[in-house]
Design an enzyme around this catalytic site. Structure first.
Site, PDB file in Angstrom:
ATOM      1  N   THR A   1       0.840  -1.198   0.000  1.00 39.74           N
ATOM      2  CA  THR A   1       0.000   0.000   0.000  1.00 39.74           C
ATOM      3  C   THR A   1       0.874   1.247   0.000  1.00 39.74           C
ATOM      4  O   THR A   1       1.905   1.272   0.658  1.00 39.74           O
ATOM      5  CB  THR A   1      -0.865  -0.009   1.269  1.00 39.74           C
ATOM      6  OG1 THR A   1      -1.785  -1.070   1.132  1.00 39.74           O
ATOM      7  CG2 THR A   1      -1.597   1.289   1.494  1.00 39.74           C
TER       8      THR A   1
ATOM      9  N   GLY B   1       0.297  -2.912   5.651  1.00 40.37           N
ATOM     10  CA  GLY B   1       0.307  -4.236   6.247  1.00 40.37           C
ATOM     11  C   GLY B   1      -1.094  -4.777   6.394  1.00 40.37           C
ATOM     12  O   GLY B   1      -2.016  -4.336   5.699  1.00 40.37           O
TER      13      GLY B   1
ATOM     14  N   GLY C   1      -4.469  -5.065   7.233  1.00 42.73           N
ATOM     15  CA  GLY C   1      -5.403  -4.029   7.642  1.00 42.73           C
ATOM     16  C   GLY C   1      -6.287  -4.390   8.812  1.00 42.73           C
ATOM     17  O   GLY C   1      -6.606  -3.529   9.654  1.00 42.73           O
TER      18      GLY C   1
END
Ligand code: SD4
Length: 347
Positions: free
Chosen positions: A206, A258, A260
């Site tokens: 992300t 990472g 979520g």
């Protein structure tokens, strides 16, 4: 707004509650502008943001949006339409953005749109809402001039999905160090490198970007296609204000990457900012949030990855992750920026 700005200005000048690093304390300077992004793939994102930040009136909000857009344009496993699909083969995008006035906007489960971060900004700036999801978000995007892109996986994502279908097992793989141990090819942690692994598994990537501009204002953006091969309709932390991203212009900003689900559990980035409010440095604040996660789940935490990055009003920055392998990029001058490895709870 003007009076709030003035207040913020003075509150920065009298910041006894922030822990000031020795370097900054000595010179009494604020490191600005500065932009910090998740992962080493954040370096070219920072470069795009920097073009705006280096201008005397460059606004952090514009900078983080431009940075996020640049990676949404690329093929990357976890950002934009080139990202990994869900288990039904559909790419669904999540993004959020937050400015210095605590304005925020978010979209989630958005399909067919190349720049979810700009849709999030549009939600923030031209609706009475903060968060639009799914068909409603798509409808809003189309009504506001965004183009509907074809429903087609990128070549990498298609290959990755085909491989994944062989076992159809949802199993997030932790980032680089573990993968190297397993002897797989290194995931794409070079600038904009594709981020797929040969066996169809995937890496966390992300893109979260936080910036402090010349005016001393903070903003942040977070964009992702979420965890690959997720259940239909699943949202992670990334589009959730306070989980994936949080900005408080009096204190600092934080963003996460990472797994979520784990970040949502502790309202992760809000927690990081609140820790800075209590006097911790950005790294100490990220560490405290990571320790909270590990405490909740000491057994499972070894097997998943979460990383936080943070900056404060002085332009100090820091990061911390559960497991090794979380890199982040910092740009504060014309020198092109630097990549750092976050310290991790487990070594
Ligand atoms: C999510 N936090 O959807 C995102 C995934 C991620 O790097 O960070 N990937 O849970």
């Amino acid at each position: 707004m003007q009076s709030r700005r003035n207040f913020l200005h003075w509150s920065v000048l009298s910041l006894p509650f922030l822990s000031i690093s020795k370097a900054f304390a000595k010179t009494n300077t604020i490191q600005k502008p500065i932009v910090v992004s998740t992962w080493d793939s954040g370096l070219p994102v920072n470069a795009v943001a920097w073009k705006i930040l280096k201008e005397p009136k460059g606004r952090a909000l514009d900078a983080v949006e431009a940075g996020a857009r640049s990676i949404e344009d690329t093929i990357n496993c976890c950002v934009g339409l080139g990202g990994n699909p869900d288990r039904d083969g559909k790419v669904t995008l999540d993004a959020c953005i937050m400015d210095e006035y605590a304005n925020c906007g978010a979209v989630a489960y958005l399909q067919h749109i190349k720049h979810p971060i700009s849709v999030a900004r549009k939600v923030m700036e031209s609706t009475p809402h903060v968060f639009l999801v799914g068909d409603g978000a798509l409808q809003f995007a189309l009504a506001n001039g965004f183009t509907k892109e074809p429903d087609k996986l990128s070549a990498d994502a298609e290959q990755s999905y085909k491989n994944w279908l062989k076992k159809s097992e949802y199993k997030p793989v932790m980032n680089i160090e573990q993968q190297q141990i397993k002897g797989q090819k290194k995931a794409g942690h070079g600038p904009f490198a594709p981020n797929f692994l040969e066996d169809g598994s995937f890496n966390h990537d992300t893109m979260g970007t936080i910036a402090l501009d010349n005016a001393g204002n903070l903003s942040g953006a977070c964009t992702t296609s979420g965890m690959g091969f997720k259940m239909k309709g699943r949202l992670g932390d990334s589009p959730i204000i306070g989980a994936g991203l949080f900005v408080d212009n009096e204190i600092g900003a934080a963003v996460s990457s990472g797994q979520g689900e784990e970040v949502i559990r502790i309202a992760g980035t809000h927690l990081v900012v609140e820790m800075m409010r209590m006097g911790k440095s950005p790294e100490e604040a990220c560490k405290a949030a990571i320790e909270r996660l590990v405490k909740i789940n000491p057994v499972k935490a070894k097997d998943f990855q979460v990383g936080f990055i943070a900056i404060n009003k002085l332009g100090e920055y820091g990061a911390y992750s559960i497991n090794p392998g979380f890199s982040y990029s910092v740009t504060a001058s014309e020198d092109g920026g630097k990549v750092f490895m976050a310290t991790s709870h487990y070594k």
